[in-house]
Design a protein around this motif. Structure first.
Motif, PDB file in Angstrom:
ATOM      1  N   ARG A  43     -10.813 -16.079 -17.318  1.00  0.00           N
ATOM      2  CA  ARG A  43     -11.065 -14.651 -18.609  1.00  0.00           C
ATOM      3  C   ARG A  43      -9.300 -13.967 -18.782  1.00  0.00           C
ATOM      4  O   ARG A  43      -9.435 -13.917 -18.302  1.00  0.00           O
ATOM      5  N   LEU A  44      -9.863 -12.952 -19.903  1.00  0.00           N
ATOM      6  CA  LEU A  44      -8.622 -12.101 -20.677  1.00  0.00           C
ATOM      7  C   LEU A  44      -9.047 -11.183 -19.349  1.00  0.00           C
ATOM      8  O   LEU A  44      -7.674 -10.829 -19.224  1.00  0.00           O
ATOM      9  N   SER A  45     -10.067 -10.492 -18.816  1.00  0.00           N
ATOM     10  CA  SER A  45      -9.343  -9.723 -17.293  1.00  0.00           C
ATOM     11  C   SER A  45      -8.665 -10.214 -16.472  1.00  0.00           C
ATOM     12  O   SER A  45      -7.665  -9.287 -16.234  1.00  0.00           O
ATOM     13  N   THR A  46      -8.825 -11.592 -16.214  1.00  0.00           N
ATOM     14  CA  THR A  46      -7.727 -12.298 -15.297  1.00  0.00           C
ATOM     15  C   THR A  46      -6.118 -11.837 -15.980  1.00  0.00           C
ATOM     16  O   THR A  46      -5.494 -11.918 -15.263  1.00  0.00           O
ATOM     17  N   ILE A  47      -6.197 -12.769 -16.892  1.00  0.00           N
ATOM     18  CA  ILE A  47      -5.302 -12.753 -18.036  1.00  0.00           C
ATOM     19  C   ILE A  47      -4.088 -10.944 -17.640  1.00  0.00           C
ATOM     20  O   ILE A  47      -2.699 -11.212 -17.470  1.00  0.00           O
ATOM     21  N   TYR A  48      -5.106  -9.758 -17.461  1.00  0.00           N
ATOM     22  CA  TYR A  48      -5.106  -9.010 -17.876  1.00  0.00           C
ATOM     23  C   TYR A  48      -3.865  -8.299 -16.593  1.00  0.00           C
ATOM     24  O   TYR A  48      -3.344  -7.860 -16.082  1.00  0.00           O
ATOM     25  N   ARG A  49      -4.750  -8.161 -15.661  1.00  0.00           N
ATOM     26  CA  ARG A  49      -5.035  -8.394 -13.737  1.00  0.00           C
ATOM     27  C   ARG A  49      -3.842  -9.132 -13.244  1.00  0.00           C
ATOM     28  O   ARG A  49      -2.617  -8.214 -12.712  1.00  0.00           O
ATOM     29  N   ASN A  50      -3.943 -10.173 -14.159  1.00  0.00           N
ATOM     30  CA  ASN A  50      -2.291 -11.041 -13.510  1.00  0.00           C
ATOM     31  C   ASN A  50      -1.660 -10.366 -14.078  1.00  0.00           C
ATOM     32  O   ASN A  50       0.283 -10.760 -13.302  1.00  0.00           O
ATOM     33  N   LEU A  51      -0.975  -9.896 -15.455  1.00  0.00           N
ATOM     34  CA  LEU A  51      -0.060  -9.358 -16.113  1.00  0.00           C
ATOM     35  C   LEU A  51       0.881  -8.077 -15.492  1.00  0.00           C
ATOM     36  O   LEU A  51       1.680  -7.700 -15.229  1.00  0.00           O
ATOM     37  N   ASN A  52      -0.614  -7.554 -14.895  1.00  0.00           N
ATOM     38  CA  ASN A  52      -0.224  -5.716 -14.050  1.00  0.00           C
ATOM     39  C   ASN A  52       0.332  -6.169 -13.278  1.00  0.00           C
ATOM     40  O   ASN A  52       0.995  -5.546 -12.917  1.00  0.00           O
ATOM     41  N   HIS A  53      -0.065  -7.215 -12.383  1.00  0.00           N
ATOM     42  CA  HIS A  53       0.679  -7.518 -11.197  1.00  0.00           C
ATOM     43  C   HIS A  53       1.959  -7.852 -11.440  1.00  0.00           C
ATOM     44  O   HIS A  53       2.670  -7.934 -10.183  1.00  0.00           O
ATOM     45  N   PHE A  54       2.115  -8.857 -12.196  1.00  0.00           N
ATOM     46  CA  PHE A  54       3.679  -9.399 -12.336  1.00  0.00           C
ATOM     47  C   PHE A  54       4.473  -7.869 -12.281  1.00  0.00           C
ATOM     48  O   PHE A  54       5.464  -8.411 -12.596  1.00  0.00           O
ATOM     49  N   ALA A  71       3.734  -5.174 -11.701  1.00  0.00           N
ATOM     50  CA  ALA A  71       4.315  -4.130 -10.782  1.00  0.00           C
ATOM     51  C   ALA A  71       4.925  -5.398  -9.682  1.00  0.00           C
ATOM     52  O   ALA A  71       6.224  -4.209  -9.412  1.00  0.00           O
ATOM     53  N   LYS A  72       5.304  -6.205  -9.921  1.00  0.00           N
ATOM     54  CA  LYS A  72       6.632  -6.958  -8.724  1.00  0.00           C
ATOM     55  C   LYS A  72       7.882  -7.037  -9.837  1.00  0.00           C
ATOM     56  O   LYS A  72       8.398  -7.690  -9.068  1.00  0.00           O
ATOM     57  N   ASN A  73       7.851  -6.136 -11.133  1.00  0.00           N
ATOM     58  CA  ASN A  73       9.096  -6.423 -11.589  1.00  0.00           C
ATOM     59  C   ASN A  73       9.745  -7.833 -12.420  1.00  0.00           C
ATOM     60  O   ASN A  73      10.595  -8.366 -12.755  1.00  0.00           O
ATOM     61  N   MET A  74       8.605  -8.642 -12.202  1.00  0.00           N
ATOM     62  CA  MET A  74       8.690 -10.164 -13.123  1.00  0.00           C
ATOM     63  C   MET A  74       8.638 -10.033 -14.526  1.00  0.00           C
ATOM     64  O   MET A  74       9.485 -11.485 -15.386  1.00  0.00           O
ATOM     65  N   LYS A 113      -2.383  -1.755 -31.353  1.00  0.00           N
ATOM     66  CA  LYS A 113      -2.570  -0.850 -30.250  1.00  0.00           C
ATOM     67  C   LYS A 113      -2.416  -2.282 -29.064  1.00  0.00           C
ATOM     68  O   LYS A 113      -2.712  -2.049 -28.329  1.00  0.00           O
ATOM     69  N   GLU A 114      -1.918  -3.431 -29.027  1.00  0.00           N
ATOM     70  CA  GLU A 114      -1.638  -3.836 -28.327  1.00  0.00           C
ATOM     71  C   GLU A 114      -0.693  -4.517 -27.284  1.00  0.00           C
ATOM     72  O   GLU A 114       0.713  -3.961 -28.405  1.00  0.00           O
ATOM     73  N   SER A 115      -0.210  -4.034 -26.043  1.00  0.00           N
ATOM     74  CA  SER A 115       0.629  -4.939 -25.696  1.00  0.00           C
ATOM     75  C   SER A 115       1.268  -6.146 -25.103  1.00  0.00           C
ATOM     76  O   SER A 115       0.285  -7.150 -24.992  1.00  0.00           O
ATOM     77  N   TYR A 116       3.064  -6.512 -24.997  1.00  0.00           N
ATOM     78  CA  TYR A 116       3.466  -7.890 -25.078  1.00  0.00           C
ATOM     79  C   TYR A 116       3.677  -7.517 -23.979  1.00  0.00           C
ATOM     80  O   TYR A 116       4.347  -7.041 -23.361  1.00  0.00           O
ATOM     81  N   TYR A 117       3.845  -9.300 -23.788  1.00  0.00           N
ATOM     82  CA  TYR A 117       4.688  -9.270 -22.193  1.00  0.00           C
ATOM     83  C   TYR A 117       5.658 -10.216 -22.765  1.00  0.00           C
ATOM     84  O   TYR A 117       4.948 -11.086 -23.171  1.00  0.00           O
ATOM     85  N   GLU A 118       6.414  -9.916 -21.789  1.00  0.00           N
ATOM     86  CA  GLU A 118       7.827 -11.425 -21.578  1.00  0.00           C
ATOM     87  C   GLU A 118       8.483 -11.305 -20.073  1.00  0.00           C
ATOM     88  O   GLU A 118       8.325 -10.221 -19.692  1.00  0.00           O
ATOM     89  N   LEU A 119       9.019 -12.244 -19.960  1.00  0.00           N
ATOM     90  CA  LEU A 119       9.441 -12.464 -18.155  1.00  0.00           C
ATOM     91  C   LEU A 119      10.919 -11.677 -18.476  1.00  0.00           C
ATOM     92  O   LEU A 119      11.828 -11.824 -19.385  1.00  0.00           O
ATOM     93  N   LYS A 120      10.910 -11.528 -17.165  1.00  0.00           N
ATOM     94  CA  LYS A 120      12.360 -10.411 -16.972  1.00  0.00           C
ATOM     95  C   LYS A 120      13.134 -10.967 -16.908  1.00  0.00           C
ATOM     96  O   LYS A 120      14.367 -10.447 -17.636  1.00  0.00           O
TER      97      LYS A 120
END
Length: 144
Positions: A53-64, A66-69, A80-87
């Motif tokens: 589910r999309l909510s699973t993706i968001y939840r995990n991205l938020n967790h990652f 928070a863990k500075n990954m 107005k969409e957020s984008y993600y990349e590895l640190k």
């Protein structure tokens, strides 16, 4: 990180429970040369993981995050969409098309300037961010 990273051990080292979905999300981010939206990750994984589910993706991205990954960036464009990349991608900036949302990662051209600025002012510069907005070549042709 490269495509050969052992995501299972990486998650364990970070104290995060290992799941197939988490490994898959990190794999999508690792294989992408530019930041990816949660929707983009979902679209890539939906066929392989029909129950995701999309909510699973968001939840995990938020967790990652928070863990500075993973780092999140907002593009400040109409979507107005957020984008993600590895640190671990190293310090860089982004050029963003205002029409189609295409993102082009750019090397930081400011290293020497920041050293000079720090020396002149005595400031210890911790971070800086640059986002350049414009039209990509394809959108420029359409407009012209």
């Amino acid at each position: 990180m490269s495509n050969s990273i052992d995501w299972e051990n990486f998650l364990k080292e970070k104290g995060i429970r290992v799941t197939r979905q988490r490994i898959a999300i990190l794999g999508v981010l690792d294989n992408s040369s530019k930041p990816v939206s949660a929707r983009g990750i979902f679209d890539e994984l939906a066929a392989k993981y029909p129950g995701i589910r999309l909510s699973t993706i968001y939840r995990n991205l938020n967790h990652f995050t928070a863990k500075n990954m993973v780092k999140m960036m907002e593009l400040n464009i109409e979507k107005k969409e957020s984008y993600y990349e590895l640190k671990n991608r190293g310090h860089h900036h982004h050029m963003i098309c205002l029409e189609c949302g295409e993102i082009l990662p750019l090397e930081c051209p400011l290293k020497n300037y920041l050293l000079e600025l720090s020396s002149e002012t005595g400031y210890k510069i911790i971070d800086h961010r640059v986002k350049l907005y414009g039209l990509c070549p394809a959108c420029s042709k359409e407009e012209g």
